[in-house]
Design a protein around this motif. Structure first.
Motif, mmCIF file in Angstrom:
data_model
loop_
_atom_site.group_PDB
_atom_site.id
_atom_site.type_symbol
_atom_site.label_atom_id
_atom_site.label_comp_id
_atom_site.label_asym_id
_atom_site.label_seq_id
_atom_site.Cartn_x
_atom_site.Cartn_y
_atom_site.Cartn_z
ATOM 1 N N ALA A 1 1.054 -0.926 0.355
ATOM 2 C CA ALA A 1 0.520 -0.058 -0.077
ATOM 3 C C ALA A 1 0.973 1.343 0.342
ATOM 4 O O ALA A 1 1.716 1.039 0.858
ATOM 5 C CB ALA A 1 -0.827 -0.069 1.013
ATOM 6 N N ALA A 2 0.549 2.519 -0.512
ATOM 7 C CA ALA A 2 1.711 3.530 -0.806
ATOM 8 C C ALA A 2 0.057 4.731 -0.371
ATOM 9 O O ALA A 2 -0.754 4.551 -0.936
ATOM 10 C CB ALA A 2 1.617 3.909 -2.205
ATOM 11 N N ARG A 3 0.207 5.774 -0.109
ATOM 12 C CA ARG A 3 -0.029 7.579 0.129
ATOM 13 C C ARG A 3 1.214 8.355 0.536
ATOM 14 O O ARG A 3 2.469 8.045 1.312
ATOM 15 C CB ARG A 3 -0.670 7.477 1.954
ATOM 16 N N ALA A 4 0.963 8.684 -0.676
ATOM 17 C CA ALA A 4 2.216 9.965 -0.873
ATOM 18 C C ALA A 4 3.305 9.354 -0.639
ATOM 19 O O ALA A 4 3.476 8.146 -1.970
ATOM 20 C CB ALA A 4 1.672 10.633 0.493
ATOM 21 N N ASP B 1 4.839 7.002 1.244
ATOM 22 C CA ASP B 1 4.760 6.363 2.381
ATOM 23 C C ASP B 1 4.310 4.815 1.716
ATOM 24 O O ASP B 1 3.607 4.801 1.244
ATOM 25 C CB ASP B 1 3.707 6.513 3.558
ATOM 26 N N ILE B 2 5.201 3.761 1.741
ATOM 27 C CA ILE B 2 5.015 2.992 1.228
ATOM 28 C C ILE B 2 4.884 1.519 2.276
ATOM 29 O O ILE B 2 5.912 1.909 3.364
ATOM 30 C CB ILE B 2 5.836 1.672 0.202
ATOM 31 N N VAL B 3 4.007 0.473 2.255
ATOM 32 C CA VAL B 3 4.353 -0.383 3.545
ATOM 33 C C VAL B 3 3.176 -1.519 2.935
ATOM 34 O O VAL B 3 3.038 -1.522 1.811
ATOM 35 C CB VAL B 3 2.484 -0.170 4.546
ATOM 36 N N LEU B 4 4.191 -2.796 3.147
ATOM 37 C CA LEU B 4 3.407 -4.627 3.420
ATOM 38 C C LEU B 4 3.163 -4.577 4.498
ATOM 39 O O LEU B 4 3.331 -4.231 5.676
ATOM 40 C CB LEU B 4 4.593 -4.737 2.976
ATOM 41 N N ILE B 5 2.025 -5.341 3.942
ATOM 42 C CA ILE B 5 0.403 -6.082 5.010
ATOM 43 C C ILE B 5 0.898 -7.438 5.062
ATOM 44 O O ILE B 5 0.506 -7.441 3.654
ATOM 45 C CB ILE B 5 -0.874 -4.581 4.547
ATOM 46 N N ASP B 6 0.793 -8.200 6.055
ATOM 47 C CA ASP B 6 0.542 -9.620 6.183
ATOM 48 C C ASP B 6 -0.177 -9.952 6.944
ATOM 49 O O ASP B 6 -0.408 -9.313 8.615
ATOM 50 C CB ASP B 6 2.118 -10.001 6.547
ATOM 51 N N CYS B 7 -1.192 -9.802 6.397
ATOM 52 C CA CYS B 7 -3.522 -10.031 6.875
ATOM 53 C C CYS B 7 -3.148 -11.463 7.502
ATOM 54 O O CYS B 7 -2.278 -12.272 7.912
ATOM 55 C CB CYS B 7 -4.209 -9.851 5.922
#
Length: 164
Positions: free
Chosen positions: A60-63, A65-71
Motif C-alpha cells: 500500500a502507498a499513500r503519498a 509512504d509505502i507499507v507491506l501488510i501481512d493479514c
C-alpha cells in the motif's frame, strides 16, 4: 479442525477487509504475495524454505509512504488474548524489511498491528499446533499492539460521504 480451503477463505476475506480499511484512509492498495500466484506455484513454494514464500499479502502507498501488510485472519485467541504468527514468517519478514527498507505490519482481525521486530522480541514460543501446517509459531499479547488508525490514519469521512 478446519480445512485448508476454509482457512484460505477466512484469510482472503480478512485481506479484502484490510485492503478496504486502508483505501478508506486514502491508501492505494494492491494485492501481493503468494496468494496472487497460480496454485501450481503456490504448491511448489510451500515445499521450499525460500523467503519469498512469506511475501506479505498487500502493498500500500499513500503519498511517499509505502507499507507491506501481512493479514492475519483468525490468528487471535480470545481465550488467551494472544495473536499467533508463524516463526518462519517473522524471520523472513525481518529479512524483507532489511532488503526493501520498507515497514512490514501484521494486521489481525481486530485491526491490531504488530511489526516483525516486535513479534520477535516480545513474542513467546507457542506449542506446535495440530491445525494448519503444524509449524512453530510465536505468541504475542493483544495488549500493546499498534492501533490501525494511529499507523494508517482515520477514514476520510468527507470522501466517504461523497461516495454514498
Amino acid at each position: 479442525m478446519t480445512s485448508f480451503q476454509q482457512r484460505k477463505a477466512i484469510g482472503d476475506a480478512h485481506e479484502q477487509y484490510v485492503a478496504e480499511q486502508l483505501a478508506e484512509r486514502g491508501w492505494k492498495v494492491d494485492f501481493w504475495g503468494q496468494g496472487q500466484l497460480s496454485r501450481a506455484l503456490q504448491g511448489a513454494l510451500q515445499k521450499t524454505d525460500s523467503s519469498i514464500r512469506w511475501f506479505p499479502d498487500l502493498i500500500a502507498a499513500r503519498a511517499k509512504d509505502i507499507v507491506l501488510i501481512d493479514c492475519k485472519g483468525s490468528m487471535t485467541s480470545r481465550q488467551t488474548g494472544r495473536h499467533a504468527v508463524e516463526r518462519s514468517a517473522v524471520l523472513a519478514h525481518l529479512q524483507l524489511v532489511a532488503w526493501t527498507q520498507l515497514p512490514v505490519y501484521y494486521v489481525f482481525d481486530d485491526l491490531d498491528a504488530w511489526t516483525p521486530h516486535d513479534v520477535l522480541t516480545a513474542g513467546r514460543q507457542g506449542p506446535h499446533s495440530v491445525a494448519g501446517s503444524g509449524a512453530p509459531y510465536l505468541l504475542i499479547s493483544t495488549r500493546g499492539a499498534g492501533r490501525f488508525d494511529d499507523l494508517f490514519g482515520t477514514p476520510d469521512v468527507d470522501r466517504l460521504r461523497l461516495a454514498s
